[in-house]
Each structure stands twice: as structure tokens, then as C-alpha cells.
Write an enzyme that holds these catalytic residues in place. Sequence first.
Site, short mmCIF file in Angstrom:
data_model
loop_
_atom_site.label_atom_id
_atom_site.label_comp_id
_atom_site.label_asym_id
_atom_site.label_seq_id
_atom_site.Cartn_x
_atom_site.Cartn_y
_atom_site.Cartn_z
N GLY A 36 7.32 34.02 28.09
CA GLY A 36 5.88 33.85 28.06
C GLY A 36 5.38 33.10 26.85
O GLY A 36 4.32 32.47 26.89
N GLY A 39 6.78 38.05 27.63
CA GLY A 39 5.91 39.10 28.13
C GLY A 39 6.47 40.47 27.77
O GLY A 39 7.61 40.61 27.32
N GLU A 92 15.91 34.26 31.08
CA GLU A 92 15.58 35.21 32.15
C GLU A 92 16.72 35.53 33.11
O GLU A 92 16.72 36.60 33.74
CB GLU A 92 14.38 34.68 32.94
CG GLU A 92 13.05 34.74 32.19
CD GLU A 92 12.86 33.61 31.19
OE1 GLU A 92 11.85 33.63 30.46
OE2 GLU A 92 13.71 32.69 31.15
N ASP A 111 10.01 31.57 34.36
CA ASP A 111 8.72 31.46 35.01
C ASP A 111 7.71 30.81 34.05
O ASP A 111 8.09 29.94 33.28
CB ASP A 111 8.24 32.83 35.52
CG ASP A 111 7.97 33.82 34.40
OD1 ASP A 111 8.59 33.71 33.32
OD2 ASP A 111 7.11 34.71 34.59
#
Length: 352
Positions: free
Chosen positions: A113, A65, A136, A144
Site C-alpha cells: 500500500g 496496508g 504479496e 495490488d
Amino acid sequence: MTEDLIVRREGAAGRITLNRPKALNSLTLDMVRGMQKALDAWRDDPEVRIVLIDGAGEKAFCAGGDIRRLWESARDKDGHAETFWREEYILNAAIKRYPKPYVALIDGITMGGGVGVSAHGSHRVMTERTMFAMPETGIGFFPDVGGTHLLSHQPGEVGTYLALTGARLKGADVIYAGGADAMVDAAAIETLAGELCAAAYTAAAHEEVDAILDAHAIDPGLAPLGDVKPAIDRCFAFDRMEDILAALETEESEFAAETLKTLGQKSPTGLKLTLAGLRRARAQSLETALTMELRMSVRCLDSHDFSEGIRSVVVDKDHAPKWNPPTVAEVEDAAIEAFFAPLGEGRDLSFG
């Protein structure tokens, strides 16, 4: 078609190209919305037999992202980050349950992402240029986009190791870790895409895609991860981060020493949060895990380490984050538990 996302029909395929090569095809909210709109339109279109997604350029499929925009949202408290994550996670679930073959050509860097819009698909194709990671914990965050679900269901404790260390995988290791199904030569990607688009599919489209991929697949060789899996399983089988670190300290191997060094650079809060999420996700469906992840993500907006991690990597680029608390031992279990509380006021994730 938009500047950052190219959506079109090509033969029997609905094609999506992530088109931000200078930003390593990192995802924006508009791109997420464009993908969701395309998938919704193609689901019941009899002319579209498969979906094919790739990334522009040769460096990356998708590096994740747009974390600078997320950092700005945390700073400005403008609600953008929560909206982005909410719609991104709904997209991840839609990809997982999509009724038609969803083929991801993950050529190049694939992180965060990018894993979310590829690894949940029915067919994941890598090349020798693929680099797969969920890094992350290095920015005070956690894997995530359904990463807690994906990684908690990998062989033994391999997923735990990858989630905590952010290890970068190439070659056969990507397949071993569940990030891809097959490997093809990068030089053959366009030929493969053309055949996938031109095929005359019947009702057995999934099996027909399998056959086309099998005709192009190459042997990725042995996975080096397999050699260290016994050590990974021994050291990462614990539910407390303190016990994992203690096990690595007693392992007395080059692998253990390097792993300890790597973990020492990560956010202590990110490490404990990630481990807690992984252990919960083992017994969860993808949708339940994504609901949990939205709670975790939103709480990260108010955490010190998330903003500090992005500052150090993307904003100031000094790569010298000052974590708070600075050690795993100082991160209180109650503080981690608070990340998992329901958001309330109708804000928890729901799926149509």
C-alpha cells in the site's frame, strides 16, 4: 489531524504525514479516508499549489496496508477488507490523475500500500534508506494498489520478476524498476520539504517542482538489476508459471538458482494469480487494472493461502506456511480464472 494521519497546510503545500511509525506507517481505512478527503479539498484550493506526502520516523515511508486487520476481516467475514480495498484503490487512481504536483518522499521501507500512495504520484523521491518491494506472493496474494499495472509496464520482464519474487530493491534499482524518479540524501529530506513548501509557484508548478528536485538530486549509481535483466527477460517472458520455472531450471546460473529458491517459498496460488493479473494488466488502463484487482482481492478473502500466509508472517510468526495446493503444478487454471469474474450486484469498482 488525527492520531494516525497528520494533514496540514504549510506554505504553498498541502502536507500529509503517515503517522504510525511503530507499525511502519501501515495504512488503515481511516487513513485512506483522511487522505482522500484532503486531496478532494485541495484540488480546487488556489492556495494549495502542491501536495507533499511523507512518513513519520526514519524506518518507513509506508510498509503497506494493515494486513492483520485484513486477516481478521477474512476470518470474521465482516466486510471491512472489501471496503478498505475499494476505497484504497479509488485513492490510488485519484493520486494518478491529480492535477497538481503530488510529491512522495519515500524515505525508508516502501511496500504494498505504500507503493500505492507514492508510485502513482507525479514526483517520487527516494533516499539511500529506501527499500522498495511488492512481496504479496509470500502471503498468498498479489501486487495490488495498481501494482499489476505498474509492474507490467516496466522494462522487459523486470516487473514480472519483481512481482513474483517480491525482491527487495535499494538504490538505483528502485529508479530502474519505476518506483522512484530521483534520489536525495536522507539528511536533506527536511531541507527539500521546506523548499517545496516555501516556493512561489506559478502556473508551471510541475516544472518548478522538477527544478527543486534536480537541485537536490544525487547520482544513485548503476542499477544491479540491469546486469541480470537479460536473464530475467529470458526466464520470465512466459505466460505460464510452469514455463518460467522450467526456464530458470535450464538457465544454470547463481541468479537462476537463487530465484528458484525464492519462488519455491511463495504461495503457488499467489504466483499463478499474480502472473495472470500481470498479463491482463499489460493492455489495461490503471482504472481497469484496479477494477480487476478488487475482484482478485475479494476472492482472496475466501482462499486458503491468503489467510494462511498472513497467519504465518504476522499472527503466529512461524514463517512456515502450509500452502494448498502445495505446488504450482497442482494449481488448476480454472481456479485462477475464477478470481477474475465480476463481483456483481453493483460491487465492481467505479470511479467518479
